[in-house]
Write a protein that holds these residues in place. Structure first.
Motif, PDB file in Angstrom:
ATOM      1  N   TYR A  49      -4.185   3.820   6.268  1.00 16.45           N
ATOM      2  CA  TYR A  49      -3.840   2.872   5.214  1.00 16.45           C
ATOM      3  C   TYR A  49      -3.191   3.635   4.074  1.00 16.45           C
ATOM      4  O   TYR A  49      -3.734   4.637   3.596  1.00 16.45           O
ATOM      5  N   GLU A  50      -2.042   3.187   3.643  1.00 17.30           N
ATOM      6  CA  GLU A  50      -1.344   3.777   2.504  1.00 17.30           C
ATOM      7  C   GLU A  50      -1.428   2.812   1.328  1.00 17.30           C
ATOM      8  O   GLU A  50      -1.160   1.618   1.472  1.00 17.30           O
ATOM      9  N   GLY A  51      -1.812   3.327   0.157  1.00 13.51           N
ATOM     10  CA  GLY A  51      -1.980   2.499  -1.025  1.00 13.51           C
ATOM     11  C   GLY A  51      -0.698   1.811  -1.456  1.00 13.51           C
ATOM     12  O   GLY A  51       0.398   2.135  -1.014  1.00 13.51           O
ATOM     13  N   GLY A  52      -0.856   0.861  -2.335  1.00 15.91           N
ATOM     14  CA  GLY A  52       0.287   0.101  -2.821  1.00 15.91           C
ATOM     15  C   GLY A  52       0.407  -1.261  -2.179  1.00 15.91           C
ATOM     16  O   GLY A  52       1.147  -2.119  -2.657  1.00 15.91           O
ATOM     17  N   GLU A  53      -0.318  -1.479  -1.087  1.00 15.61           N
ATOM     18  CA  GLU A  53      -0.349  -2.778  -0.414  1.00 15.61           C
ATOM     19  C   GLU A  53      -1.800  -3.190  -0.216  1.00 15.61           C
ATOM     20  O   GLU A  53      -2.697  -2.351  -0.141  1.00 15.61           O
ATOM     21  N   ILE A  54      -2.033  -4.483  -0.094  1.00 12.61           N
ATOM     22  CA  ILE A  54      -3.369  -4.969   0.215  1.00 12.61           C
ATOM     23  C   ILE A  54      -3.654  -4.660   1.681  1.00 12.61           C
ATOM     24  O   ILE A  54      -2.831  -4.969   2.547  1.00 12.61           O
ATOM     25  N   VAL A  69     -12.194  -7.302  -8.244  1.00  8.64           N
ATOM     26  CA  VAL A  69     -10.737  -7.296  -8.375  1.00  8.64           C
ATOM     27  C   VAL A  69     -10.139  -6.344  -7.345  1.00  8.64           C
ATOM     28  O   VAL A  69     -10.595  -5.210  -7.201  1.00  8.64           O
ATOM     29  N   ILE A  70      -9.130  -6.828  -6.630  1.00  7.50           N
ATOM     30  CA  ILE A  70      -8.367  -5.996  -5.705  1.00  7.50           C
ATOM     31  C   ILE A  70      -6.898  -6.261  -5.972  1.00  7.50           C
ATOM     32  O   ILE A  70      -6.419  -7.382  -5.782  1.00  7.50           O
ATOM     33  N   GLU A  71      -6.182  -5.246  -6.441  1.00  2.00           N
ATOM     34  CA  GLU A  71      -4.776  -5.450  -6.766  1.00  2.00           C
ATOM     35  C   GLU A  71      -3.994  -4.150  -6.643  1.00  2.00           C
ATOM     36  O   GLU A  71      -4.549  -3.052  -6.729  1.00  2.00           O
ATOM     37  N   ARG A  72      -2.699  -4.279  -6.441  1.00  2.00           N
ATOM     38  CA  ARG A  72      -1.827  -3.114  -6.309  1.00  2.00           C
ATOM     39  C   ARG A  72      -1.548  -2.499  -7.673  1.00  2.00           C
ATOM     40  O   ARG A  72      -1.334  -3.208  -8.638  1.00  2.00           O
ATOM     41  N   ARG A  73      -1.548  -1.181  -7.692  1.00  2.00           N
ATOM     42  CA  ARG A  73      -1.194  -0.431  -8.902  1.00  2.00           C
ATOM     43  C   ARG A  73      -0.201   0.657  -8.498  1.00  2.00           C
ATOM     44  O   ARG A  73      -0.600   1.724  -8.070  1.00  2.00           O
ATOM     45  N   ASP A  74       1.077   0.356  -8.579  1.00  2.00           N
ATOM     46  CA  ASP A  74       2.133   1.280  -8.156  1.00  2.00           C
ATOM     47  C   ASP A  74       1.909   1.670  -6.692  1.00  2.00           C
ATOM     48  O   ASP A  74       1.926   0.807  -5.840  1.00  2.00           O
ATOM     49  N   ASP A  75       1.663   2.959  -6.428  1.00  2.00           N
ATOM     50  CA  ASP A  75       1.473   3.395  -5.050  1.00  2.00           C
ATOM     51  C   ASP A  75       0.001   3.503  -4.672  1.00  2.00           C
ATOM     52  O   ASP A  75      -0.360   4.154  -3.703  1.00  2.00           O
ATOM     53  N   ALA A 206     -12.082   2.166  -8.810  1.00  2.00           N
ATOM     54  CA  ALA A 206     -11.361   3.365  -8.389  1.00  2.00           C
ATOM     55  C   ALA A 206      -9.978   2.984  -7.885  1.00  2.00           C
ATOM     56  O   ALA A 206      -9.738   1.842  -7.473  1.00  2.00           O
ATOM     57  N   LEU A 207      -9.068   3.963  -7.942  1.00  2.00           N
ATOM     58  CA  LEU A 207      -7.740   3.819  -7.359  1.00  2.00           C
ATOM     59  C   LEU A 207      -7.722   4.556  -6.020  1.00  2.00           C
ATOM     60  O   LEU A 207      -8.132   5.717  -5.929  1.00  2.00           O
ATOM     61  N   TRP A 208      -7.253   3.872  -4.979  1.00  2.00           N
ATOM     62  CA  TRP A 208      -7.204   4.424  -3.626  1.00  2.00           C
ATOM     63  C   TRP A 208      -5.745   4.600  -3.225  1.00  2.00           C
ATOM     64  O   TRP A 208      -4.983   3.647  -3.190  1.00  2.00           O
ATOM     65  N   LYS A 209      -5.366   5.838  -2.927  1.00  2.00           N
ATOM     66  CA  LYS A 209      -3.983   6.120  -2.548  1.00  2.00           C
ATOM     67  C   LYS A 209      -3.796   6.094  -1.029  1.00  2.00           C
ATOM     68  O   LYS A 209      -2.724   5.737  -0.529  1.00  2.00           O
ATOM     69  N   SER A 210      -4.831   6.483  -0.273  1.00  2.00           N
ATOM     70  CA  SER A 210      -4.739   6.435   1.182  1.00  2.00           C
ATOM     71  C   SER A 210      -6.122   6.538   1.795  1.00  2.00           C
ATOM     72  O   SER A 210      -7.043   7.099   1.185  1.00  2.00           O
TER      73      SER A 210
END
Length: 232
Positions: A49-54, A69-75, A206-210
């Protein structure tokens, strides 16, 4: 009960199932690959999974929607549990064929912002969870932890488990050695990998990038049970 070797028939493997094995209600089938049938590809990920998409299939969302809350934040992907009521948590799960006797690797690039978030591995027998705080990481249920400034930047966390052993690497360096420490029983025989934020009454963001998952498995496309009745 082990079935007799199958016969190839019209694109299927046909296993004869003796009628006396079948029971009224649920019947459980289990398939296992012999070790020689499992390809040794140490850096081949089953799911990425790559961040930036649900997250989409094969990831499945679990938890409440109104206080999380689940939302995209850039990448990256923001996953935030902001509720303290029962059932308040926000996770995505991959229900893969994880087994206790085989190695499973889960790797995530994460930046915690508040509270705690988690990377979870369930192997059908044991439950393993790495909690990621802004100032430390902790192996839940066994008390092992490593203090670090996790909230300052993204770091790569790799969780490796097999049997009752697990290890946690941060940016490629071993930080938690859980040899023979994996003892928490899993709920209802669940298997797979999950990532997300906290659970009630706790909160976390937290922010998840991958997120990447590697398990020694092959794809079973379909299973069908045919029953033939004979008049007597």
């Amino acid at each position: 009960t082990a079935l007799l070797p199958p016969k190839a028939q019209a694109g299927w493997l046909d296993y004869p199932v003796p009628g006396n094995l079948l029971r009224k209600g649920e019947n459980h089938l289990e398939f296992r690959l012999a070790p020689s049938q499992i390809a040794e590809k140490k850096e081949a990920w089953n799911v990425v999974y790559e961040g930036g998409e649900i997250p989409a299939h094969p990831w499945q969302r679990a938890g409440t929607a109104d206080r999380c809350v689940i939302e995209r934040r850039d990448d990256s992907l923001l996953i935030a549990d902001r509720g303290i009521q029962g059932g308040d948590y926000a996770f995505f799960n991959y229900r893969g064929a994880v087994t206790a006797d085989e190695e499973v690797v889960a790797e995530a690039r994460v930046k915690p912002m508040s509270g705690w978030s988690s990377l979870v591995v369930e192997n059908g027998v044991h439950y393993g969870e790495i909690q990621i705080f802004t100032d430390r990481i902790r192996a839940r249920h066994c008390g092992l932890e490593y203090r670090m400034d996790a909230g300052a930047a993204f770091h790569t966390y790799r969780y490796v488990s097999q049997g009752t052993d697990f290890k946690v690497y941060v940016d490629g360096v071993l930080r938690i050695d859980g040899t023979n420490k994996l003892a928490q029983p899993v709920h209802a025989g669940r298997r797979g990998v999950g990532f997300g934020a906290a659970n009630s009454p706790n909160v976390g963001e937290a922010l998840w990038k991958s997120v990447k998952v590697r398990i020694p498995t092959k794809t079973l496309h379909d299973v069908a049970l045919a029953i033939k009745y004979e008049r007597k």
